[in-house]
Design a protein around this motif. Sequence first.
Motif, PDB file in Angstrom:
ATOM      1  N   ASN A  53      11.969  -0.076   5.310  1.00 20.53           N
ATOM      2  CA  ASN A  53      11.026  -1.100   4.902  1.00 20.53           C
ATOM      3  C   ASN A  53      11.222  -2.441   5.604  1.00 20.53           C
ATOM      4  N   GLN A  54      12.076  -2.524   6.571  1.00 20.51           N
ATOM      5  CA  GLN A  54      12.270  -3.714   7.397  1.00 20.51           C
ATOM      6  C   GLN A  54      12.445  -4.987   6.580  1.00 20.51           C
ATOM      7  N   GLY A  55      13.219  -4.933   5.494  1.00 20.39           N
ATOM      8  CA  GLY A  55      13.538  -6.116   4.724  1.00 20.39           C
ATOM      9  C   GLY A  55      12.411  -6.679   3.878  1.00 20.39           C
ATOM     10  N   ARG A  56      11.330  -5.925   3.689  1.00 20.25           N
ATOM     11  CA  ARG A  56      10.211  -6.432   2.889  1.00 20.25           C
ATOM     12  C   ARG A  56      10.408  -6.192   1.407  1.00 20.25           C
ATOM     13  N   GLY A  57      11.547  -5.672   0.994  1.00 21.70           N
ATOM     14  CA  GLY A  57      11.769  -5.406  -0.421  1.00 21.70           C
ATOM     15  C   GLY A  57      11.794  -3.919  -0.701  1.00 21.70           C
ATOM     16  N   PRO A  58      12.083  -3.549  -1.951  1.00 20.39           N
ATOM     17  CA  PRO A  58      12.284  -2.140  -2.273  1.00 20.39           C
ATOM     18  C   PRO A  58      11.021  -1.305  -2.428  1.00 20.39           C
ATOM     19  N   VAL A  59       9.850  -1.924  -2.560  1.00 23.48           N
ATOM     20  CA  VAL A  59       8.646  -1.140  -2.788  1.00 23.48           C
ATOM     21  C   VAL A  59       7.529  -1.613  -1.862  1.00 23.48           C
ATOM     22  N   VAL A  60       6.867  -0.655  -1.226  1.00 22.58           N
ATOM     23  CA  VAL A  60       5.697  -0.949  -0.403  1.00 22.58           C
ATOM     24  C   VAL A  60       4.483  -0.458  -1.173  1.00 22.58           C
ATOM     25  N   VAL A  61       3.540  -1.334  -1.429  1.00 18.48           N
ATOM     26  CA  VAL A  61       2.314  -0.939  -2.116  1.00 18.48           C
ATOM     27  C   VAL A  61       1.147  -1.506  -1.323  1.00 18.48           C
ATOM     28  N   GLU A  62       0.297  -0.647  -0.856  1.00 22.89           N
ATOM     29  CA  GLU A  62      -0.890  -1.061  -0.111  1.00 22.89           C
ATOM     30  C   GLU A  62      -2.107  -0.426  -0.768  1.00 22.89           C
ATOM     31  N   LYS A  63      -3.170  -1.198  -0.897  1.00 24.10           N
ATOM     32  CA  LYS A  63      -4.415  -0.661  -1.431  1.00 24.10           C
ATOM     33  C   LYS A  63      -4.987   0.338  -0.416  1.00 24.10           C
ATOM     34  N   GLN A  64      -5.460   1.461  -0.908  1.00 23.81           N
ATOM     35  CA  GLN A  64      -6.049   2.468  -0.030  1.00 23.81           C
ATOM     36  C   GLN A  64      -7.251   1.883   0.697  1.00 23.81           C
ATOM     37  N   PRO A  65      -7.242   1.836   2.039  1.00 20.49           N
ATOM     38  CA  PRO A  65      -8.397   1.289   2.757  1.00 20.49           C
ATOM     39  C   PRO A  65      -9.619   2.198   2.612  1.00 20.49           C
ATOM     40  N   THR A  66     -10.778   1.571   2.483  1.00 21.50           N
ATOM     41  CA  THR A  66     -12.013   2.342   2.324  1.00 21.50           C
ATOM     42  C   THR A  66     -12.946   2.205   3.519  1.00 21.50           C
ATOM     43  N   THR A  67     -12.581   1.326   4.462  1.00 22.78           N
ATOM     44  CA  THR A  67     -13.381   1.164   5.676  1.00 22.78           C
ATOM     45  C   THR A  67     -12.485   1.337   6.886  1.00 22.78           C
TER      46      THR A  67
ATOM     47  N   THR B 151     -12.317  -0.668   9.380  1.00 20.99           N
ATOM     48  CA  THR B 151     -11.740  -1.990   9.671  1.00 20.99           C
ATOM     49  C   THR B 151     -10.477  -2.220   8.850  1.00 20.99           C
ATOM     50  N   GLU B 152     -10.529  -1.908   7.554  1.00 26.67           N
ATOM     51  CA  GLU B 152      -9.353  -2.065   6.688  1.00 26.67           C
ATOM     52  C   GLU B 152      -8.221  -1.134   7.123  1.00 26.67           C
ATOM     53  N   ARG B 153      -8.564   0.101   7.456  1.00 30.79           N
ATOM     54  CA  ARG B 153      -7.542   1.070   7.845  1.00 30.79           C
ATOM     55  C   ARG B 153      -6.883   0.668   9.166  1.00 30.79           C
ATOM     56  N   CYS B 154      -7.662   0.181  10.119  1.00 31.75           N
ATOM     57  CA  CYS B 154      -7.098  -0.266  11.397  1.00 31.75           C
ATOM     58  C   CYS B 154      -6.190  -1.478  11.198  1.00 31.75           C
ATOM     59  N   ALA B 155      -6.587  -2.401  10.316  1.00 32.44           N
ATOM     60  CA  ALA B 155      -5.750  -3.564  10.024  1.00 32.44           C
ATOM     61  C   ALA B 155      -4.417  -3.126   9.427  1.00 32.44           C
ATOM     62  N   LEU B 156      -4.441  -2.153   8.536  1.00 31.31           N
ATOM     63  CA  LEU B 156      -3.214  -1.646   7.927  1.00 31.31           C
ATOM     64  C   LEU B 156      -2.351  -0.930   8.964  1.00 31.31           C
ATOM     65  N   ALA B 157      -2.963  -0.200   9.891  1.00 25.36           N
ATOM     66  CA  ALA B 157      -2.209   0.463  10.959  1.00 25.36           C
ATOM     67  C   ALA B 157      -1.549  -0.568  11.875  1.00 25.36           C
ATOM     68  N   ARG B 158      -2.275  -1.652  12.194  1.00 25.00           N
ATOM     69  CA  ARG B 158      -1.684  -2.721  13.015  1.00 25.00           C
ATOM     70  C   ARG B 158      -0.517  -3.379  12.290  1.00 25.00           C
ATOM     71  N   LYS B 159      -0.648  -3.585  10.974  1.00 20.57           N
ATOM     72  CA  LYS B 159       0.439  -4.158  10.179  1.00 20.57           C
ATOM     73  C   LYS B 159       1.652  -3.236  10.203  1.00 20.57           C
ATOM     74  N   PHE B 160       1.427  -1.935  10.037  1.00 23.98           N
ATOM     75  CA  PHE B 160       2.513  -0.959  10.099  1.00 23.98           C
ATOM     76  C   PHE B 160       3.231  -1.041  11.447  1.00 23.98           C
ATOM     77  N   ALA B 161       2.466  -1.046  12.529  1.00 21.54           N
ATOM     78  CA  ALA B 161       3.056  -1.104  13.866  1.00 21.54           C
ATOM     79  C   ALA B 161       3.860  -2.388  14.049  1.00 21.54           C
ATOM     80  N   SER B 162       3.335  -3.493  13.570  1.00 22.52           N
ATOM     81  CA  SER B 162       4.042  -4.768  13.677  1.00 22.52           C
ATOM     82  C   SER B 162       5.307  -4.770  12.826  1.00 22.52           C
ATOM     83  N   ASP B 163       5.205  -4.292  11.579  1.00 20.16           N
ATOM     84  CA  ASP B 163       6.359  -4.266  10.677  1.00 20.16           C
ATOM     85  C   ASP B 163       7.504  -3.440  11.239  1.00 20.16           C
TER      86      ASP B 163
END
Length: 107
Positions: A12-26, A28-40
Amino acid sequence: MDEWPVKSARFNQGRGPVVVEKQPTTMTERCALARKFASDFSMNLSESSYEVLVDDPEKGDPFEKAYAPWPLRLYLICDSKIEWIAEPRSCSYDDAVTELMRILNLT
């Protein structure tokens, strides 16, 4: 929240013990979450030979329909061919995530 939390801080790269992300429905949202994952996880996609791919929720998630990857979606695809699929060991994907990070030179 409409998605299960991931309760392992190990990857989890120091972000804390739990990762919770809202399920993307578009897409655009899913790509943003993928970019965040890659960055994290320090995956510099502009300077690497790999990509993070996403399924399109607006087209009915065709990859999910074809390969039924739920609940864990870890596939390594090279040249349009599935080269590696995460497999649980002792009811855990920890070894699979470690292996994938090793394959991608992230450890």
